[in-house]
Design a protein around this motif. Structure first.
Motif, PDB file in Angstrom:
ATOM      1  N   THR A 307       0.848  -1.201   0.000  1.00  0.00           N
ATOM      2  CA  THR A 307       0.000   0.000   0.000  1.00  0.00           C
ATOM      3  C   THR A 307       0.882   1.249   0.000  1.00  0.00           C
ATOM      4  O   THR A 307       2.045   1.197   0.404  1.00  0.00           O
ATOM      5  CB  THR A 307      -0.912   0.053   1.236  1.00  0.00           C
ATOM      6  OG1 THR A 307      -0.087   0.015   2.401  1.00  0.00           O
ATOM      7  CG2 THR A 307      -1.898  -1.088   1.248  1.00  0.00           C
ATOM      8  N   SER A 308       0.321   2.350  -0.423  1.00  0.00           N
ATOM      9  CA  SER A 308       1.137   3.555  -0.602  1.00  0.00           C
ATOM     10  C   SER A 308       0.427   4.803  -0.075  1.00  0.00           C
ATOM     11  O   SER A 308       0.711   5.903  -0.529  1.00  0.00           O
ATOM     12  CB  SER A 308       1.434   3.727  -2.090  1.00  0.00           C
ATOM     13  OG  SER A 308       0.202   3.727  -2.805  1.00  0.00           O
ATOM     14  N   CYS A 309      -0.488   4.637   0.871  1.00  0.00           N
ATOM     15  CA  CYS A 309      -1.276   5.813   1.274  1.00  0.00           C
ATOM     16  C   CYS A 309      -0.709   6.550   2.466  1.00  0.00           C
ATOM     17  O   CYS A 309      -1.197   7.615   2.830  1.00  0.00           O
ATOM     18  CB  CYS A 309      -2.725   5.445   1.513  1.00  0.00           C
ATOM     19  SG  CYS A 309      -2.920   3.921   2.397  1.00  0.00           S
ATOM     20  N   CYS A 310       0.317   6.013   3.086  1.00  0.00           N
ATOM     21  CA  CYS A 310       0.913   6.675   4.251  1.00  0.00           C
ATOM     22  C   CYS A 310       2.196   7.384   3.810  1.00  0.00           C
ATOM     23  O   CYS A 310       3.158   6.745   3.406  1.00  0.00           O
ATOM     24  CB  CYS A 310       1.212   5.629   5.313  1.00  0.00           C
ATOM     25  SG  CYS A 310       2.330   6.222   6.601  1.00  0.00           S
ATOM     26  N   PRO A 311       2.225   8.723   3.839  1.00  0.00           N
ATOM     27  CA  PRO A 311       3.373   9.451   3.299  1.00  0.00           C
ATOM     28  C   PRO A 311       4.679   9.219   4.061  1.00  0.00           C
ATOM     29  O   PRO A 311       5.757   9.297   3.470  1.00  0.00           O
ATOM     30  CB  PRO A 311       2.955  10.919   3.405  1.00  0.00           C
ATOM     31  CG  PRO A 311       1.817  10.952   4.367  1.00  0.00           C
ATOM     32  CD  PRO A 311       1.164   9.609   4.318  1.00  0.00           C
ATOM     33  N   ALA A 312       4.589   8.899   5.363  1.00  0.00           N
ATOM     34  CA  ALA A 312       5.821   8.619   6.110  1.00  0.00           C
ATOM     35  C   ALA A 312       6.396   7.286   5.655  1.00  0.00           C
ATOM     36  O   ALA A 312       7.610   7.112   5.532  1.00  0.00           O
ATOM     37  CB  ALA A 312       5.532   8.598   7.609  1.00  0.00           C
ATOM     38  N   TRP A 313       5.512   6.371   5.384  1.00  0.00           N
ATOM     39  CA  TRP A 313       5.941   5.061   4.856  1.00  0.00           C
ATOM     40  C   TRP A 313       6.553   5.230   3.477  1.00  0.00           C
ATOM     41  O   TRP A 313       7.594   4.651   3.165  1.00  0.00           O
ATOM     42  CB  TRP A 313       4.729   4.121   4.887  1.00  0.00           C
ATOM     43  CG  TRP A 313       4.707   2.993   3.904  1.00  0.00           C
ATOM     44  CD1 TRP A 313       3.744   2.733   2.990  1.00  0.00           C
ATOM     45  CD2 TRP A 313       5.678   1.955   3.758  1.00  0.00           C
ATOM     46  NE1 TRP A 313       4.059   1.618   2.263  1.00  0.00           N
ATOM     47  CE2 TRP A 313       5.253   1.118   2.717  1.00  0.00           C
ATOM     48  CE3 TRP A 313       6.895   1.668   4.385  1.00  0.00           C
ATOM     49  CZ2 TRP A 313       5.974   0.014   2.291  1.00  0.00           C
ATOM     50  CZ3 TRP A 313       7.618   0.564   3.958  1.00  0.00           C
ATOM     51  CH2 TRP A 313       7.158  -0.254   2.927  1.00  0.00           C
ATOM     52  N   VAL A 314       5.935   6.045   2.626  1.00  0.00           N
ATOM     53  CA  VAL A 314       6.487   6.308   1.290  1.00  0.00           C
ATOM     54  C   VAL A 314       7.891   6.909   1.425  1.00  0.00           C
ATOM     55  O   VAL A 314       8.855   6.466   0.792  1.00  0.00           O
ATOM     56  CB  VAL A 314       5.557   7.255   0.486  1.00  0.00           C
ATOM     57  CG1 VAL A 314       6.248   7.754  -0.777  1.00  0.00           C
ATOM     58  CG2 VAL A 314       4.249   6.546   0.129  1.00  0.00           C
ATOM     59  N   ASN A 315       8.011   7.886   2.297  1.00  0.00           N
ATOM     60  CA  ASN A 315       9.295   8.531   2.541  1.00  0.00           C
ATOM     61  C   ASN A 315      10.331   7.510   3.008  1.00  0.00           C
ATOM     62  O   ASN A 315      11.497   7.523   2.585  1.00  0.00           O
ATOM     63  CB  ASN A 315       9.069   9.581   3.646  1.00  0.00           C
ATOM     64  CG  ASN A 315      10.037  10.716   3.553  1.00  0.00           C
ATOM     65  OD1 ASN A 315      11.150  10.521   3.088  1.00  0.00           O
ATOM     66  ND2 ASN A 315       9.630  11.884   4.003  1.00  0.00           N
ATOM     67  N   PHE A 316       9.899   6.608   3.867  1.00  0.00           N
ATOM     68  CA  PHE A 316      10.778   5.585   4.436  1.00  0.00           C
ATOM     69  C   PHE A 316      11.309   4.657   3.348  1.00  0.00           C
ATOM     70  O   PHE A 316      12.501   4.394   3.260  1.00  0.00           O
ATOM     71  CB  PHE A 316       9.995   4.799   5.492  1.00  0.00           C
ATOM     72  CG  PHE A 316      10.774   3.739   6.219  1.00  0.00           C
ATOM     73  CD1 PHE A 316      11.674   4.082   7.214  1.00  0.00           C
ATOM     74  CD2 PHE A 316      10.584   2.393   5.927  1.00  0.00           C
ATOM     75  CE1 PHE A 316      12.375   3.104   7.915  1.00  0.00           C
ATOM     76  CE2 PHE A 316      11.281   1.411   6.614  1.00  0.00           C
ATOM     77  CZ  PHE A 316      12.182   1.761   7.609  1.00  0.00           C
ATOM     78  N   PHE A 317      10.401   4.152   2.484  1.00  0.00           N
ATOM     79  CA  PHE A 317      10.933   3.216   1.487  1.00  0.00           C
ATOM     80  C   PHE A 317      11.736   3.944   0.415  1.00  0.00           C
ATOM     81  O   PHE A 317      12.680   3.386  -0.144  1.00  0.00           O
ATOM     82  CB  PHE A 317       9.879   2.231   0.945  1.00  0.00           C
ATOM     83  CG  PHE A 317       8.801   2.769   0.052  1.00  0.00           C
ATOM     84  CD1 PHE A 317       7.480   2.710   0.438  1.00  0.00           C
ATOM     85  CD2 PHE A 317       9.097   3.288  -1.219  1.00  0.00           C
ATOM     86  CE1 PHE A 317       6.466   3.165  -0.392  1.00  0.00           C
ATOM     87  CE2 PHE A 317       8.108   3.743  -2.053  1.00  0.00           C
ATOM     88  CZ  PHE A 317       6.781   3.695  -1.641  1.00  0.00           C
ATOM     89  N   MET A 507       1.428   0.937   7.555  1.00  0.00           N
ATOM     90  CA  MET A 507       1.177   2.274   8.096  1.00  0.00           C
ATOM     91  C   MET A 507       2.323   2.597   9.051  1.00  0.00           C
ATOM     92  O   MET A 507       2.717   1.749   9.846  1.00  0.00           O
ATOM     93  CB  MET A 507      -0.151   2.309   8.850  1.00  0.00           C
ATOM     94  CG  MET A 507      -1.352   2.309   7.924  1.00  0.00           C
ATOM     95  SD  MET A 507      -1.374   3.822   6.943  1.00  0.00           S
ATOM     96  CE  MET A 507      -2.929   3.719   6.166  1.00  0.00           C
ATOM     97  N   ALA A 508       2.817   3.809   8.980  1.00  0.00           N
ATOM     98  CA  ALA A 508       4.004   4.157   9.764  1.00  0.00           C
ATOM     99  C   ALA A 508       3.736   4.228  11.262  1.00  0.00           C
ATOM    100  O   ALA A 508       4.606   3.916  12.067  1.00  0.00           O
ATOM    101  CB  ALA A 508       4.563   5.497   9.284  1.00  0.00           C
ATOM    102  N   CYS A 509       2.560   4.686  11.642  1.00  0.00           N
ATOM    103  CA  CYS A 509       2.334   4.934  13.065  1.00  0.00           C
ATOM    104  C   CYS A 509       1.807   3.694  13.765  1.00  0.00           C
ATOM    105  O   CYS A 509       0.936   3.011  13.222  1.00  0.00           O
ATOM    106  CB  CYS A 509       1.325   6.068  13.245  1.00  0.00           C
ATOM    107  SG  CYS A 509       1.967   7.626  12.658  1.00  0.00           S
ATOM    108  N   PRO A 510       2.309   3.410  14.958  1.00  0.00           N
ATOM    109  CA  PRO A 510       1.725   2.303  15.711  1.00  0.00           C
ATOM    110  C   PRO A 510       0.221   2.524  15.896  1.00  0.00           C
ATOM    111  O   PRO A 510      -0.214   3.561  16.377  1.00  0.00           O
ATOM    112  CB  PRO A 510       2.469   2.364  17.049  1.00  0.00           C
ATOM    113  CG  PRO A 510       3.803   2.958  16.686  1.00  0.00           C
ATOM    114  CD  PRO A 510       3.477   3.988  15.622  1.00  0.00           C
TER     115      PRO A 510
END
Ligand code: HC0
Ligand code: SF4
Length: 580
Positions: A307-317, A507-510
């Protein structure tokens, strides 16, 4: 098990329990500052360094930190003797001796754990002031504001950034009086590997880490008669906003929130959940497309899809896995899909020129502030989403505007971009995007109606969850991870060729967005996250439509404008590409 005495209570606890945990169980509220432990999630920090939680243990000369002292058989603990109270007060006074005295104008005022302790310990003078104050960096990024003068070295931010998120953007640099918490070599956060997930802000007890505030900018836009100002609200906001007005966590306030937004002066109030349904159409079609190619023996197909909807996750990868950029879905996040559709389809329909239209989002998230500022989401410099406001910022605006929130009646979202299914609602909690996708993928792939839309296996707050779904004999394997540390482990498996999944939600956040960096502060209470998550599932269960592809306004949007999912127009408006 061990039995001990705490104040006037006798208690039996498992071996290994700390005095703090035992005391909490019997309702004794020992104050803490550096300590944080969200039971059932991975958020934890226990350096036992601040000494605010000291207690007297009979037979010991020195006071003991309750957070790091294990209960033993026959122990006698006193949590509130005069000696203990004085010790705590002195610790607070010492911390305050190197802390700016500007509470009145501090963005954390009213919500600051240090301020609350000073009040609780009856600190009325500052006996240790007058010495030099350490001067440390300030920085304003697109999402996070750092004011390190206010840092008290609790190390909570360092723990979440390094241990929970494995991002490693924050740590102690320099020594002694000049020590500060910063990216390596005291670089700027904006030049570091920070993903803007905002978890450091969510755990900072003081005003050292806060969000970039856009409330004044919004008030000016709302006051401008030449502008049409519209708003979209993220799924997780509606189950947390009430906390800022004294309501229990998990109280759904969707209708009151919509009413309050109208009172504030927004011309139209829409729902990000509409765009979440749209995301499922695009991302779900991508899943089906890759699966079909895989089943037809195409060796080049990229699986699992992420999935690609979490911008922090996108930034991370983008930062950490540049070799895997072809795996994630190319679908933009619901926030960005909303902005893009609002400034094209809807604006054209309404006859509103792009430059007059201001699209604001209310998000539980700080990374969303950064996301709407990304260049690829602008047309000739004009962003699809102009700016994003956090749940906390919305609460302050409602208070500033004298709106009596708890007495408000309910109001409905405007159409067409306010209609959503239950699938869009659960996006706000970990596992929700996957469950929403499964509801549609199942029906479209098998051509049969899904009788039970509840995929219980993908729910919960376990760090990594997996489930297998039978699609007409094909075993679809899905995984869910929340917290970037868990995501990193999954991605490393994929990189090493040990992948067992076809699709993964990250999702980046717990907790997912319910635990976002822009939400009302949880102050270390995991039960708050559980309550918010439960409330989203309840809202989903009450929706007449619960599958994204059944949203009539989404169907109309495709008929009138986009054609079909993954069409050329859909690609242009609803998909993106990644950079390293
Ligand atoms: Fe979320 Fe979203 S679910 S990321 O956490 O996907 O912020 O709430 O709005 O965009 O819908 C945040 C929440 C959103 C987006 C949606 C997704
Ligand atoms: Fe933002 Fe949600 Fe991602 Fe957290 S999980 S960074 S709140 S989008």
């Amino acid at each position: 098990e061990v039995t001990l005495q705490i104040d006037r209570h006798s208690i039996t606890v498992p071996v290994g329990t700390t005095i703090l945990e035992a005391a909490t169980e019997i309702g004794i509220n020992i104050p803490t500052l550096c300590h944080i432990d969200l039971k059932g999630t991975c958020i934890k920090n226990n350096p036992a360094s601040c000494r605010i939680c000291v207690v007297e243990v009979e037979g010991r000369k020195n006071l003991a930190p309750a957070c790091a002292t294990k209960c033993t058989e026959g122990m006698t603990v006193r949590t509130s003797t005069l000696r203990v109270m004085n010790a705590r007060k002195i610790v607070a006074e010492l911390i305050l001796s190197d802390h700016p005295n500007d509470c009145l104008t501090c963005p954390k005022s009213g919500n600051c754990e240090l301020q609350n302790l000073a009040l609780r310990f009856n600190v009325r003078e500052m006996p240790f002031t007058g010495g030099e104050l350490s001067l440390r960096k300030r920085e304003v990024t697109s999402s996070i504001v750092r004011n390190m003068d206010k840092c008290i070295f609790c190390r909570r931010c360092e723990s979440v950034c390094n241990d929970v998120q494995t991002v490693g953007a924050l740590g102690a640099v320099r020594r002694g009086f000049n020590t500060t918490i910063a990216p390596a070599f005291d670089k700027k956060m904006s030049e570091s590997e920070c993903t803007y997930c905002g978890q450091c802000v969510a755990v900072c007890p003081v005003g050292a880490l806060t969000e970039r505030d856009h409330t004044n900018r919004l008030l000016e836009d709302l006051d401008d008669p030449d502008k049409v100002v519209i708003v979209q609200t993220a799924p997780a906001v509606r189950v947390a906003l009430g906390e800022e007005f004294g309501l229990p966590a998990g109280t759904p306030v969707t209708g009151k929130m919509v009413y309050a937004l109208r009172e504030l002066g927004f011309n139209y109030v829409f729902d990000t959940d509409f765009a979440a349904d749209l995301t499922i159409m695009e991302e779900g079609t991508e899943v089906l497309d890759r699966l079909t190619r895989f089943l037809n023996g195409d060796k080049n197909v990229c699986l699992p899809i992420l999935t690609s909807c979490c911008p922090a996750w996108v930034n991370f990868f983008e930062h950490h896995f540049p070799d895997l950029l072809n795996i994630p879905s190319t679908a933009r996040s619901p926030q960005q899909m909303f902005g893009s559709i609002a400034k094209t389809y809807w604006a054209e329909k309404m006859g509103i020129p792009r430059e007059k239209l201001v699209v604001v989002s209310i998000m539980p998230c700080l990374a969303k502030k950064y996301e709407c500022d990304r260049e690829e989401f602008k047309v000739n410099g004009n962003p699809d989403v102009d700016y994003s406001i956090s749940t906390r910022e919305l609460a302050t605006l409602i208070k500033r505007a004298n709106i009596g929130f708890n007495l408000l009646p309910n109001s409905e979202f405007d159409n067409p971009m306010g209609e959503s299914t239950g699938a869009g609602v659960i996006f706000g909690t970990t596992g929700g995007v996957m469950e929403a996708a499964l509801r549609s993928v199942y029906e479209i792939y098998t051509g049969t109606t899904l009788e039970n839309v509840n995929f219980e296996h993908v729910r919960g707050l376990e760090g990594v969850r997996r489930a297998t779904i039978n699609l007409n004999g094909f075993e679809l394997k899905v995984g869910i991870a929340h917290g970037l540390g868990n995501a990193r482990r999954l991605l490393e498996d994929i990189r090493n060729g040990h992948n067992e999944y076809h699709a993964i939600e990250i999702m980046a956040c717990p907790g997912g967005c319910i635990g976002g960096g822009g939400q009302p502060l949880h102050h270390g209470r995991a039960d708050i996250l559980y309550a918010r998550s439960r409330a989203l599932y309840e809202e989903d269960a009450q929706k007449p439509l619960r599958k994204s592809h059944e949203n009539p306004y989404i169907q109309k949007l495709y008929e009138e404008y986009l054609g079909k999912p993954l069409s050329e127009k859909a690609h242009m408006l609803l998909h993106t590409h990644y950079f390293n």
